[in-house]
Design a protein around this motif. Structure first.
Motif, PDB file in Angstrom:
ATOM      1  N   ASN A  64       1.331  -3.072  -9.173  1.00 21.51           N
ATOM      2  CA  ASN A  64       0.657  -3.552  -7.654  1.00 21.51           C
ATOM      3  C   ASN A  64       2.026  -2.492  -8.264  1.00 21.51           C
ATOM      4  OD1 ASN A  64       1.386  -2.886  -5.478  1.00 21.51           O
ATOM      5  ND2 ASN A  64      -0.477  -4.839  -5.296  1.00 21.51           N
TER       6      ASN A  64
ATOM      7  N   GLU B  14       4.138  -2.054  -4.508  1.00 19.79           N
ATOM      8  CA  GLU B  14       4.717  -3.452  -3.717  1.00 19.79           C
ATOM      9  C   GLU B  14       5.520  -4.267  -4.751  1.00 19.79           C
ATOM     10  OE1 GLU B  14       4.864  -3.124  -0.809  1.00 19.79           O
ATOM     11  OE2 GLU B  14       3.655  -1.475  -0.834  1.00 19.79           O
ATOM     12  N   GLU B  15       4.690  -4.833  -5.885  1.00 23.90           N
ATOM     13  CA  GLU B  15       5.634  -6.046  -6.424  1.00 23.90           C
ATOM     14  C   GLU B  15       6.837  -5.185  -7.186  1.00 23.90           C
ATOM     15  OE1 GLU B  15       5.468  -7.992 -10.895  1.00 23.90           O
ATOM     16  OE2 GLU B  15       4.006  -7.535  -9.970  1.00 23.90           O
TER      17      GLU B  15
ATOM     18  N   ILE C 183       8.550  -2.226  -5.713  1.00 27.16           N
ATOM     19  CA  ILE C 183       9.502  -1.834  -4.380  1.00 27.16           C
ATOM     20  C   ILE C 183      10.333  -3.460  -4.050  1.00 27.16           C
ATOM     21  CG2 ILE C 183       9.093  -1.060  -2.623  1.00 27.16           C
ATOM     22  CD1 ILE C 183       7.163  -0.104  -2.953  1.00 27.16           C
ATOM     23  N   GLN C 184       9.135  -4.504  -4.959  1.00 22.33           N
ATOM     24  CA  GLN C 184       9.996  -5.694  -3.686  1.00 22.33           C
ATOM     25  C   GLN C 184      11.151  -6.295  -4.644  1.00 22.33           C
ATOM     26  OE1 GLN C 184       6.543  -8.914  -3.496  1.00 22.33           O
ATOM     27  NE2 GLN C 184       6.282  -7.502  -1.790  1.00 22.33           N
TER      28      GLN C 184
ATOM     29  N   MET D   3      -1.333   1.467  -6.171  1.00 23.31           N
ATOM     30  CA  MET D   3      -1.440   1.431  -4.309  1.00 23.31           C
ATOM     31  C   MET D   3      -2.726   0.742  -3.917  1.00 23.31           C
ATOM     32  SD  MET D   3       0.521   3.763  -2.113  1.00 23.31           S
ATOM     33  CE  MET D   3       0.697   3.273  -0.348  1.00 23.31           C
ATOM     34  N   ASN D   4      -2.836  -0.341  -3.381  1.00 23.43           N
ATOM     35  CA  ASN D   4      -3.770  -0.687  -2.885  1.00 23.43           C
ATOM     36  C   ASN D   4      -3.685  -0.518  -1.381  1.00 23.43           C
ATOM     37  OD1 ASN D   4      -5.843  -2.228  -1.414  1.00 23.43           O
ATOM     38  ND2 ASN D   4      -5.811  -3.989  -2.177  1.00 23.43           N
ATOM     39  N   GLN D   5      -4.588   0.425  -1.165  1.00 21.48           N
ATOM     40  CA  GLN D   5      -4.340   1.322   0.922  1.00 21.48           C
ATOM     41  C   GLN D   5      -4.887   0.338   1.051  1.00 21.48           C
ATOM     42  OE1 GLN D   5      -2.327   2.655   1.948  1.00 21.48           O
ATOM     43  NE2 GLN D   5      -2.909   3.696   3.673  1.00 21.48           N
TER      44      GLN D   5
ATOM     45  N   PHE E  88       2.775   6.831  -1.988  1.00 23.30           N
ATOM     46  CA  PHE E  88       2.721   6.857  -3.495  1.00 23.30           C
ATOM     47  C   PHE E  88       3.494   7.155  -4.234  1.00 23.30           C
ATOM     48  CE2 PHE E  88      -0.019   5.320  -7.605  1.00 23.30           C
ATOM     49  CZ  PHE E  88       0.222   4.513  -7.903  1.00 23.30           C
TER      50      PHE E  88
ATOM     51  N   GLU F 169       7.324   6.733  -3.491  1.00 18.37           N
ATOM     52  CA  GLU F 169       7.642   5.337  -4.341  1.00 18.37           C
ATOM     53  C   GLU F 169       7.663   5.098  -5.735  1.00 18.37           C
ATOM     54  OE1 GLU F 169       9.305   3.448  -2.069  1.00 18.37           O
ATOM     55  OE2 GLU F 169       7.719   3.488  -0.591  1.00 18.37           O
TER      56      GLU F 169
END
Length: 459
Positions: free
Chosen positions: A51, A53-54, A56-57, A70-72, A304, A307
């Protein structure tokens, strides 16, 4: 290339049947966009995707051959495998939509009339409303409570489940109905789903509705007011099935456009070491215009890409623009197969796709003078011809019926707005937008092979 079945040997035909068995099993479980995204992410993570998001975090960097998604909003998903070439040099993009025509429950759906309980619905997408009466129906979706808890609902496809139905007027009393135009035989406000008839004891007002509410509370854990924050979809009950004595066809709900979405996903997940970055877009809302945060007109894919570039050390808006404009895309959506029962609307002179001839490329869609179409350029089509030849893919060309007979659109023009090369292509269907659509197993298999060739060979 000609009719695919004539060129398949026994081993290849077995491969076609096996691939389509897996497709039908997936389709039977993925009747809604939410369920498709859930299953797609499970398959992607099993294939090594992470993911975004992982990333990014944790402030991680990305490198060539890394796989991210990417899960929208659980209703659309984008996957990317980074190639060895710089991302600014473009991507090979597979795009399809995962929403299908259906009936949605209204926000205040439950009511009682004539000692029967009903769900009030609003149809979604282009449908012939009369096709939705008298058939077994299932209900899928989510109910989200005020505390944030999400309740998954899936009723109608397990052997022990009840099913639902929309009643129709018996032929003995239908003299007026039979004289109506087809689009008026069943009105939209008459698509009310029958859900129960037993009254709750000791309840005087709306006792059947009260009984249904009791079942919803005890079995599923939500109350009437929770319908306000629910997304519940009514779809045909039953599994995808082989069709025909030779089992050469597939009869199933939602093949528009889950057939292109599944084959695109499989091609993406099976990609090996890539020179050029590949992406797969599986999006929502195409059947109602691609608007909204989960539709292709949203900027989530652009975000996406931004990123991913940032994680590659390319924090530049110009890099995003270059990545998009240098990309090539297959806007994969189903098309109308020639149907001898309705031959009068087929485009003449071999311009209508046919079952068994493989993946269909449509230079343009639109209606009435190509209105609303993308219309791919000749140079790109020449490149695709070479790619399909290199992959030994069975393919054909076509358009959506006779000039002035009708028309339709896809997500192609939206991606073309970035300046990238885009063409419409997909699997031909009979019964498009009906509760049960028909595809050829050969075309499903060749679409998968065509998408694999595109990812591997397109430059």
């Amino acid at each position: 290339m000609g009719l695919a079945w004539k060129e398949y040997d026994e081993k290849k035909q077995a491969e076609v049947m096996s691939f389509c068995d897996e497709y039908m099993a997936f389709l039977s479980e993925a009747k809604t966009e939410r369920r498709f995204v859930k299953l797609a992410i499970e398959k992607a993570e099993a294939a090594g995707y992470r993911n975004i998001e992982e990333i990014i975090q944790k402030k991680e960097s990305l490198h060539p051959q890394d796989k991210v998604y990417m899960n929208q909003m659980n209703k659309a998903v984008a996957l990317m495998q980074i190639g060895d070439d710089p991302l600014e040099e473009g991507m090979n993009i597979l795009g399809a939509h995962i929403d299908s025509p259906r009936l949605d429950l209204k926000q205040h759906p439950l009511y009682e009339e004539g000692d029967l309980a009903y769900f009030d619905t609003h149809y979604y997408g282009g449908v012939k409303k009369y096709q939705w009466v008298t058939i077994p129906l299932a209900i899928y979706g989510v109910v989200v409570l005020k505390n944030g808890q999400t309740i998954d609902v899936a009723i109608g496809d397990k052997e022990e489940d009840p099913v639902f139905v929309i009643s129709d007027l018996l032929i003995h009393l239908a003299s007026k109905q039979m004289n109506k135009k087809a689009d008026q035989v069943v009105e939209g406000e008459s698509l009310n789903v029958t859900i129960g008839s037993i009254p709750l004891a000791d309840v005087k007002e709306e006792p059947v509705k009260a009984h249904i509410l009791q079942i919803l509370k005890t079995t599923y854990g939500f109350e009437e007011e929770d319908f306000i924050s629910a997304e519940l979809e009514v779809v045909p009950a039953g599994q995808a099935r082989s069709c025909g004595l030779d089992r050469s066809l597939i009869l199933a709900y939602g093949q528009d456009d889950k057939v292109c979405a599944y084959t695109s996903l499989q091609a993406m997940l099976e990609a090996r070491h890539l020179k050029r970055t590949a992406a797969c877009l599986l999006v929502d809302k195409e059947e109602v215009g691609s608007q909204g945060a989960t539709g292709m007109q949203s900027q989530f894919f652009e975000d996406f890409v931004a990123e991913v570039l940032y994680a590659l050390g390319k924090d530049s808006n110009l890099a995003v623009r270059r990545a998009l404009i240098h990309s090539a895309m297959l806007s994969s959506d189903v098309c109308a197969a020639h149907d001898p029962n309705y031959a009068d609307v087929s485009s003449p002179n071999e311009n209508q796709p046919k079952f068994g001839y493989g993946l269909a490329f449509n230079k343009y869609t639109g209606a009435r003078g190509k209105s609303g179409c993308n219309d791919a350029n000749a140079e790109y089509i020449a490149q695709l011809r070479a790619v399909m030849e290199q992959g030994q893919v069975h393919w054909q060309t076509g358009e959506l019926g006779k000039v002035d007979a009708g028309g339709g659109g896809t997500i192609a023009y939206i991606l073309a707005n970035y300046g990238m090369r885009v063409i419409d292509c997909g699997v031909p269907l009979h019964n498009m937008h009906a509760p049960h659509e028909i595809s050829s197993k050969a075309d499903v298999y060749e679409a998968y092979r065509g998408y694999k060739a595109f990812i591997e060979f397109m430059r």
